[in-house]
Design a protein around this motif. Structure first.
Motif, PDB file in Angstrom:
ATOM      1  N   TYR A 220       0.830  -1.208   0.000  1.00  0.00           N
ATOM      2  CA  TYR A 220       0.000   0.000   0.000  1.00  0.00           C
ATOM      3  C   TYR A 220       0.865   1.259   0.000  1.00  0.00           C
ATOM      4  N   ARG A 229      -4.438   1.691  -4.394  1.00  0.00           N
ATOM      5  CA  ARG A 229      -4.707   2.020  -2.994  1.00  0.00           C
ATOM      6  C   ARG A 229      -6.206   2.145  -2.757  1.00  0.00           C
ATOM      7  N   ARG A 230      -6.899   2.721  -3.725  1.00  0.00           N
ATOM      8  CA  ARG A 230      -8.350   2.841  -3.591  1.00  0.00           C
ATOM      9  C   ARG A 230      -9.000   1.458  -3.548  1.00  0.00           C
ATOM     10  N   ARG A 233      -8.492  -0.029  -0.156  1.00  0.00           N
ATOM     11  CA  ARG A 233      -9.364   0.555   0.865  1.00  0.00           C
ATOM     12  C   ARG A 233     -10.756  -0.066   0.813  1.00  0.00           C
ATOM     13  N   ASP A 297     -13.677   6.653   0.682  1.00  0.00           N
ATOM     14  CA  ASP A 297     -13.003   7.335   1.782  1.00  0.00           C
ATOM     15  C   ASP A 297     -14.008   7.808   2.832  1.00  0.00           C
ATOM     16  N   LEU A 300     -15.474   4.636   4.522  1.00  0.00           N
ATOM     17  CA  LEU A 300     -14.510   4.029   5.430  1.00  0.00           C
ATOM     18  C   LEU A 300     -14.285   4.899   6.658  1.00  0.00           C
ATOM     19  N   LEU A 363      -6.925   9.346   6.782  1.00  0.00           N
ATOM     20  CA  LEU A 363      -7.487   9.242   5.432  1.00  0.00           C
ATOM     21  C   LEU A 363      -7.254  10.487   4.586  1.00  0.00           C
TER      22      LEU A 363
END
Length: 714
Positions: A220, A229-230, A233, A297, A300, A363
């Motif tokens: 990551y 990375r998205r 997540r 984002d 999360l 984040l």
């Protein structure tokens, strides 16, 4: 002889589809086989659930009575579990089918589709024989399905999201996972037993967990692209809910009994476990297929805040009621419950704010703490060793502090904006903020939002604008340092060119001329007695050549520094030089008037300033004489605050366009002024007609160490 045409084999549409889509065909065949074998598990599973075989025999009757009070029975529970298993199977198969058909045709996508398919019918290997008695083929299929499911599930963190093992050594764990599950499913007798091997198994399990965490964090932070990375997540979001749900469901399963709490645990287990096992495949499918469908984002962030606060509130309540109650011997005291409620109510708000800030920083970076971001940027600027490292460091700091996937910095050049520093890959949509210094645009800061389609909120916008102001000062400093370095290079180049010119003139001109004079002197010496007339003519020629050599020497000396500056000073040398043009002109009918105005007194100036002032004035008047069609040219010189000012104004036709002020002559004047720390501009005359050259030259060297890089100066 005619050659018969070879008839091409014809394929049906089904055959063509099977050839072009063989991964999907193999997946469908495997799905049919696995689900047929899995269907054989259902009757035995329903029988065991109705008989409550997982419940101690002494509690079964009481549990049936407790369920009957709720109008439920073991049959209801059995069919509910079958229903949830069916829903989970449909979800896994749907995502697997989409991966095979719609995802990129990569081996990893197909592998992931088969793992999801296998998860629908994986079973605990020791119980497979009990669930499928006397069915060896079905047992083998389920065992193989379990190997693919469990081995693939624990290998997935090492290869997600692109199918590569990162780091490379994690391939050993992939082999270990599949081989270990294969032996456990097909040959458990080969696995060692005993107390020492239990310790070895505990160590390998711990190493597996540590390796998974390390591999995910390493990929990551070091390897993954912003898009990867998205995707990570998304999977993290599924695990954030599934893992606590799994442990909560496991705890409920261990506390199933006929008591009201035990019945509640049974119902909670039946509801939570399907969610815990179904959500990760769903988020995994979204990560691969539609990772841009939702704002992960924000989801999360809120999920993590909810999860952390739930743990804190639950832990606080249990700690107060159970912990203090155990000490006082009164666990069920109403006063303790009220005390716990009060503690939770008082501490909830400040704790939630702290948790929110912590997760937001994780984040979104330092969006909510602009002072820290600016301070961090300032520290990086101070720590920069040279100008070339400063701008890339600023870009990296901005991207890391605000968690931005793309940041780029452009500087304004004569040819247009130039990219000088970059972090990330440019998406289709970006936001560009101008970088200004003292009202002048010096560049631009280009950034991308954290997720595609997102819009920066007012807090993000204010912080970016504050950063842009600081970065504008740094960008201007770097531009000045670059211009200074280029100026130094131009000075060195000009000096070497001047040396080359002097060497050429001395060697090819004066040197050859003197060598010829030596030969002429030898000829005259030999013929002075035998042919006096010839010797006399040779000496006359020799004298003319010597005069020419003297002229060449004077020309070289004049090119280095006009002698009139040493003899007459700056004003006298200018007056003598301008008198040569006064009364002349390019038009036979018009006499050119050249005037010199010296305002005030002039102390002795340094040699470099005198030469630069003389050459700038000379070049400006020469341009006016040649190109302006002027009738008068006025040269004004004055000294104020240790700055020598020179203006050359004419009443000619002026500049046709701004580009007329960029020729070689004007460039030479600017370079002479810049070398001394001065300025030189070409503009329209004060009355709107003609041309005016304005130059300023410092009469003494400027202090401040402008030849060194000092990032902390701003």
């Amino acid at each position: 002889m005619a050659i018969p045409a070879v008839q091409q084999p014809s394929f049906s549409r089904l055959q063509t589809w099977l050839v072009t889509n063989w991964p999907a065909a193999v997946w469908i065949l495997a799905a049919v086989i696995i689900n047929i074998a899995g269907a054989k598990l259902v009757p035995e599973f329903i029988r065991q659930t109705i008989a409550l075989e997982d419940i101690p025999e002494r509690d079964r009757a009481e549990l049936r009575r407790a369920l009957s009070i709720l109008h439920l029975s073991p049959e209801h529970l059995a069919w509910f579990q079958v229903f949830t298993e069916l829903v989970g199977t449909i979800v896994n198969m749907a995502i697997g089918w989409l991966l095979v058909r719609r995802a990129m045709r990569t081996g990893f996508a197909c592998y992931l589709a088969f793992v999801l398919l296998a998860l629908t019918n994986a079973e605990y290997p020791p119980s497979i024989a009990e669930l499928l008695p006397g069915q060896p083929i079905a047992q083998t299929i389920i065992r193989l399905t379990t190997v693919i499911a469990i081995g693939g599930f624990f290998t997935l963190p090492f290869v997600f999201p692109d199918g590569r093992f990162v780091p490379r050594w994690t391939v050993l764990w992939g082999i270990y996972n599949h081989v270990g599950v294969f032996l456990f499913a097909f040959a458990p007798s080969l696995l060692p037993e005993g107390q020492p091997w239990i310790a070895v198994e505990a160590v390998t399990t711990l190493l597996t967990i540590v390796s998974i965490v390390y591999a995910v964090v390493y990929r990551y932070r070091i390897v993954s692209t912003p898009e990867q990375r998205r995707q990570t997540r998304w999977v993290m979001f599924g695990l954030v809910i599934a893992v606590p749900g799994f442990f909560l469901g496991d705890a409920m399963m261990r506390n199933i009994s006929a008591s009201p709490l035990g019945v509640a645990c049974l119902l909670g287990f039946l509801l939570i476990m399907p969610v815990a096992f179904t959500l990760p495949p769903v988020t995994l499918g979204i990560a691969i297929l539609h990772q841009r469908l939702f704002d992960i984002d924000v989801i999360l962030n809120r999920t993590l805040v909810w999860l952390v606060m739930t743990i804190i509130v639950t832990g606080t309540y249990i700690g107060v009621v159970v912990g203090i109650g155990s000490l006082l011997g009164s666990v069920g005291n109403l006063l303790l419950s009220l005390l716990a409620t009060g503690v939770v109510a008082v501490g909830f708000q400040p704790f939630s704010l702290r948790v929110q800030r912590l997760i937001t920083r994780l984040l979104f970076g330092g969006r909510d703490d602009p002072y820290a971001v600016l301070a961090r940027l300032g520290h990086h600027i101070e720590d920069s060793l040279n100008a070339s490292d400063l701008l890339p460091q600023i870009v990296r700091t901005t991207a890391e502090a605000l968690r931005l996937p793309y940041v780029a910095l452009f500087l304004e050049q004569a040819s247009g904006p130039e990219l000088v520093a970059l972090s990330g890959v440019a998406p289709q949509s970006t936001v560009r903020l101008p970088l200004t210094y003292q009202g002048r645009t010096v560049g631009a800061l280009e950034v991308a939002t954290r997720t595609p389609g997102e819009i920066f909120n007012p807090a993000d916008r204010r912080l970016l604008e504050d950063l842009a102001r600081q970065i504008g000062v740094a960008a201007r400093t770097v531009s000045l340092a670059t211009e200074l370095q280029q100026s130094r290079e131009q000075i060195v180049t000009s000096r070497e060119e001047e040396r080359r010119r002097l060497r050429r003139d001395l060697h090819d001109g004066l040197g050859a001329q003197l060598a010829g004079l030596i030969m002429q002197a030898g000829t005259a010496r030999r013929s002075i007695r035998t042919d006096p007339d010839a010797a006399e003519q040779t000496l006359l020629d020799l004298r003319e050549e010597l005069r020419s050599a003297v002229v060449d020497v004077r020309r070289l000396v004049l090119g280095l520094r006009p002698p009139a500056l040493d003899e007459l000073g700056l004003i006298g040398a200018l007056r003598a030089r301008l008198e040569r043009w006064d009364g002349g002109g390019t038009d036979a009918d018009t006499a050119l008037r050249v005037l010199l105005r010296a305002e005030g007194s002039f102390p002795p100036l340094r040699a470099a300033t005198e030469v630069a002032a003389f050459r700038i004035a000379e070049e400006a008047v020469t341009n006016a004489v040649k190109h302006s069609r002027a009738s008068s040219v006025t040269v004004t010189v004055w000294l104020r605050d240790d700055i020598l000012h020179i203006t050359v104004a004419d009443d000619g036709i002026g500049l046709a366009s701004p580009s007329d002020g960029t020729g070689m002559g004007f460039q030479s004047m600017r370079e002479r002024a810049t070398e001394l720390g001065g300025t030189c501009i070409v503009t329209v005359g004060s009355d709107g007609h003609g041309t005016m050259v304005k130059a300023t030259l410092p009469t003494a060297p400027r202090d401040g160490g402008h030849n060194s890089w000092n990032p902390s100066a701003f």
